[in-house]
Design a protein around this motif. Sequence first.
Motif: not given
Length: 560
Positions: A464, A467-468, A496, A498-499, A501, A536
């Motif tokens: 995770q 994405s964080r 991407v 925005d997190g 997959s 990102a």
Amino acid sequence: MSTPDLLADALERVAGFDAAGGVALLEAASGSGSDPRLLSLLAYVRYTAADFAGSRRDAARAVAASSGTERTTRLLALGAAGLALGSDRSDASALEGCFEEAIRLVDDGGPLDPELGWLAGYLLVEGAVVNVRIGLARRFADAFETVLETTPDRVFRALIDGVIARLLVNEGRLAEAEAVSIRMLAQSSSGPTSLYAEAVRCLVAGNRAEHAATRALARRVRQAVPEPSGAFESTCYLLVGFGLAALTDDHGAAALARSASGDDFSGLSVQDRALAIELLVASAFLDGDVVEMERLIGFIAADVDRRIPGPAILRMQCKLALLGGDAAGSLALARAAVDRALADGRMLEAGIAELLATRALVAMSDRGQAVRELSVLADHTARAGHTAATRAAARELKAIGRRLAPATGSGWDGLSPREREVALLSAEGNSTAQVASILQLSSRTVDAHLTRVLAAFGIVSRRQLPSRLPATLPRSTVRIPAVRLTPRQRDIVELVADGLSNDEIAASLGISRKTVEKHLSAVFDAWAVRSRVSVARIVLADRSTPLSASPTARNRIQGI
């Protein structure tokens, strides 16, 4: 003199530490022996003069005389009775039940006398706080919020702000208490009200771990009142004492408690008596003086089953058991203290007892449970703004060779430099072994750092992280590549950032996962990056750049 004018004059004298003058003024007033409003005020003023027997007597007379009267007068008498109840050490008081009736009247609703309604509300909140019935105090504070907020007089305002700040501290809502205490200090106008404001501010500052401010305020209070006399000044001393105690200055806190309490603690309310003795016991505990601890606890041990002092007595007995080597007994006492405090909404006291419980767990060699409980406590106190308690939990963990986990949601800012390195390398797709090799650490150390990283971001898996992590990384050093993207590539990198997959991006754009991977690989090559985290970061840095500041860069990202 009208009742409101008499009220104002008497309260001015109380605020000027002339409680005796306030008593004389009210006793000389016409109808002071039968008027329930004057009797209520007289009970309050006697309480501030530490004439507790007289306060209970007048409060009982006020309750009797107010039977059948209009709502404000009855609430005023019940508020005076509640405050006086806080000084009652008998097993069965004639004033019991005053809060329950007051709650019924409050819930029933109805108009209040605009000149005296605020005083009824203030006495009910103050009385509930003095009796440490914090949940009840909150109900009164909320019910009378409007009338209390509209009180214009600065002296009265100081009394109200002071009790609201103390209520918030008891609830463990330190950030809110700080705002009230700062306002209180800024608005205080006279020497006496300034002293009270400084004492309340000292209590809050200590629990917020503001060392310099706490010590400066403590010095000012002691200089203004070298030797306290009366309940009001003694309360100021105890407030300062607990501010110092929050900074672990137990000897300094005990010196203040000793000055405030005298030889036999008779000039203090039930709760102040228990808290003063607890400050003295904490100092003796620090010195390992079992004999002195036993002597002090002896003053109050018989009251352990009572609501007001019970949790404090249990905490003192817990420390005594710890010094005596009875870790199991100490843990049982600490747990009981937590339960008793929570039952009344006494969150601050519950936290103190929870710290003692973890000490007992360590003494029992149950370090795992101690670490878990300290971590939960630290997380809760950090969110409440109770910085001193959070640091106390960190100290307890450090003593057993552990570190406090980052606060959940603290993200990048909650990590150490080494933890940030581990986070970045893990988010780039490196395995534990690869991160260990790059940073020249053991795999076990990397896993420990990664556990803290996941806690900081509030996630359960390293998968995770991509994405964080990007949204919390510093953006000032991100270089936006001078390469234009195609419209489809632009859509993909935005998602991407925005997190999402690859599967989620494919579903969102109506294309295959393989197509997403192909476009993303082309972006990696064009931008000379090796992970979606880097992609990102570039997109997020670009989003935060105003159009007027860097139009060329934004056009590159947008594929124009």
